[in-house]
Design an enzyme around this catalytic site. Structure first.
Site, PDB file in Angstrom:
ATOM      1  N   GLY A 123       0.848  -1.198   0.000  1.00  0.00           N
ATOM      2  CA  GLY A 123       0.000   0.000   0.000  1.00  0.00           C
ATOM      3  C   GLY A 123       0.878   1.240   0.000  1.00  0.00           C
ATOM      4  N   GLY A 175       0.839   4.472  -0.762  1.00  0.00           N
ATOM      5  CA  GLY A 175       0.155   5.742  -0.985  1.00  0.00           C
ATOM      6  C   GLY A 175       0.729   6.845  -0.126  1.00  0.00           C
ATOM      7  CB  ALA A 176      -0.967   9.580   1.714  1.00  0.00           C
ATOM      8  CE  LYS A 184      -1.828   8.795  14.378  1.00  0.00           C
ATOM      9  NZ  LYS A 184      -2.617   8.518  13.264  1.00  0.00           N
ATOM     10  CG  ASN A 220      -7.067   9.171  13.611  1.00  0.00           C
ATOM     11  OD1 ASN A 220      -7.065   9.970  12.690  1.00  0.00           O
ATOM     12  ND2 ASN A 220      -6.022   8.421  13.898  1.00  0.00           N
ATOM     13  CB  SER A 257      -7.348   9.470   5.746  1.00  0.00           C
ATOM     14  OG  SER A 257      -7.785   8.848   6.935  1.00  0.00           O
ATOM     15  CD  GLU A 284      -8.887   3.678   6.994  1.00  0.00           C
ATOM     16  OE1 GLU A 284      -8.069   2.756   7.067  1.00  0.00           O
ATOM     17  OE2 GLU A 284      -8.564   4.864   7.190  1.00  0.00           O
TER      18      GLU A 284
END
Lengths: 305, 305
Positions: free
Chosen positions: A9, A11-12, A185, A189, A255, A267
């Site tokens: 994966g 990506g970013a 976290k 989030n 995200s 997610e």
């Protein structure tokens, strides 16, 4: 001895951290999906607040079965794709491979362990504002710290080596206790991912309205409460720290907001449902978080038909 | 003796109930705002599930100072305009006038009583799906019951007379205990008004998604809990009744959703903030409702700049 790294994966997040390791001279094998052809030809471009750079030639793959066995594999997929790991991971694994899930949420490692009972698993927490802005093009806007903690990886030497490779690559990193780190976290989030989606807005607008500013603070305290019921000891002042940090941030779409804008699956499982279940196991009902989860499931269902 | 009626705010609610009384032969004086010129010329048109009708000539006014003193005044304004009552009401009041606030929410009568300490005040609860669909044109889609209860009106005869006039006019009506009745109305209004706005949807879509269906039920139970802490005795099964009723309803946009669609001010104060304050006085924190209130305040602030 140097480690052989794999990134699933790219990506970013995976492209940035893998790219930083590659720039620093580490051997990094990247699995790409839609960007493969472009990266194979043109390499990887990283525009970073700390200085732009290009990796003209990267070890790029479009099938994990073509990849070599690696000592450390970073999983940086959207967690909505974690069901693919059962097929993607095996070609990269040797006896002692450590798989580090650099993803947001709770319950990721436990689910992977079910499919790979003997695998050495760790988790990674990326504190970073980074987006994929084009084919093979990553834009790193702010922050960048990557914390790592063991889930079932008993070999502390290898995590220490990863740690030192990241430092060498100019990435701030710490070895942390994973369970608490994942909850900490989530303190950021959970409110910001969901609230930017439900209210179709950005972090700065939520912080400058007194109502949502207060609600986000209340939601953070709910997550801290859930974590502490589960045995962590996170101070309530951590919510204030997160609020202050966000106030200083560039206006940001988390995200999940980007996934929403592109009508991709959200997610929700790992960022909302699993933490809610974990809190419930400890007799705590995260009401604000549960309400947000249900609103998100409604919104997602409206476009994922 | 027949009563002289006044209607302040002759829209979906005031136009319908006042229109039904007028059709039945009562003397009803209507205060119009933007529809005045049209109604003065063309009268009032009511398309109702129970049969359409027209009132070619109604007692229409565009200034309350032109209106006669009335025995009963229905206030059917958006509650966001209640600050205007201090000026609008006095011309219509004699010694014994009863003012009936046919509005949603909690705290309306208390606020009016502060400005008019000796006024006879009652409240009205309209169980109706009705919209203003054009100038002087009201569309009554479903239901229609109007319950009335005294706040500070000691003359029970006049409320009985209003009651009997409404029955005469084919309106189902009951005399109720106002405090409980206002809370019971909120059991429906709180979840559906706010959730259709925040999720930009209609009642039927909320009911067919298992997540929002559950959330709405939880929010209803929170309102019932708050009411019962305040001394009411509403059964939890009342939430199930409201859920079932809504499932059978035509897909519907509650009044707050229509206000949102037209970027008008939302009735957050009386439908959310005042009930939340009342619950807090009784030591109960309506968390779902408070979260919805804050989301609504954010949404309103984004367009009311």
């Amino acid at each position: 001895m140097s480690l052989k790294y794999g990134v699933i994966g790219s990506g970013a997040i995976g492209g940035y951290y893998g790219g930083m390791l590659a720039r620093s001279g580490e051997e990094v094998h990247f699995l790409f999906h839609s960007d493969y052809d472009y990266v194979k030809k043109h390499g990887l471009k990283i525009d970073s607040v700390n200085g732009n750079f290009k990796l003209p030639s990267v070890l790029a793959y479009n099938k994990s079965s073509d990849m070599p066995k690696c000592d450390v594999v970073f999983v940086c997929l959207k967690s909505t794709n974690n069901k693919l790991l059962k097929e993607l991971l095996p070609p990269l694994l040797h006896q002692d491979t450590v798989v580090i899930l650099i993803q947001n949420g709770f319950g990721l490692e436990a689910d992977l362990q079910k499919d790979f009972p003997n695998l050495n698993i760790a988790g990674g927490l990326a504190f970073i504002c980074s987006n994929k802005t084009g084919d093979g093009h990553i834009t790193h806007l702010d922050y960048g710290k990557l914390n790592i903690g063991s889930y079932s990886c008993t070999d502390t030497n290898i995590l220490e080596k990863v740690h030192s490779d990241f430092r060498q690559a100019d990435i701030e990193t710490h070895i942390v206790e994973l369970y608490s780190a994942r909850w900490m976290k989530l303190v950021w989030n959970i409110p910001f991912n969901g609230m930017t989606v439900v209210l179709n807005t950005t972090t700065d607008k939520l912080m400058t309205n007194i109502n949502t500013d207060l609600l986000i603070n209340q939601m953070m305290l709910e997550v801290i409460q859930a974590a502490n019921r589960a045995g962590c000891s996170i101070s309530e002042s951590y919510a204030d720290e997160m609020m202050d940090m966000t106030r200083k941030m560039t206006p940001y779409s988390p995200s999940m907001k980007l996934d929403f804008d592109s009508h991709r699956q959200l997610e929700i499982d790992y960022i909302y449902s699993r933490p809610i279940e974990e809190a419930a196991k400890n007799g705590y009902d995260m009401k604000y978080v549960s309400m947000l989860e249900k609103q998100l499931r409604f919104i997602e269902a409206q476009y994922l038909k």
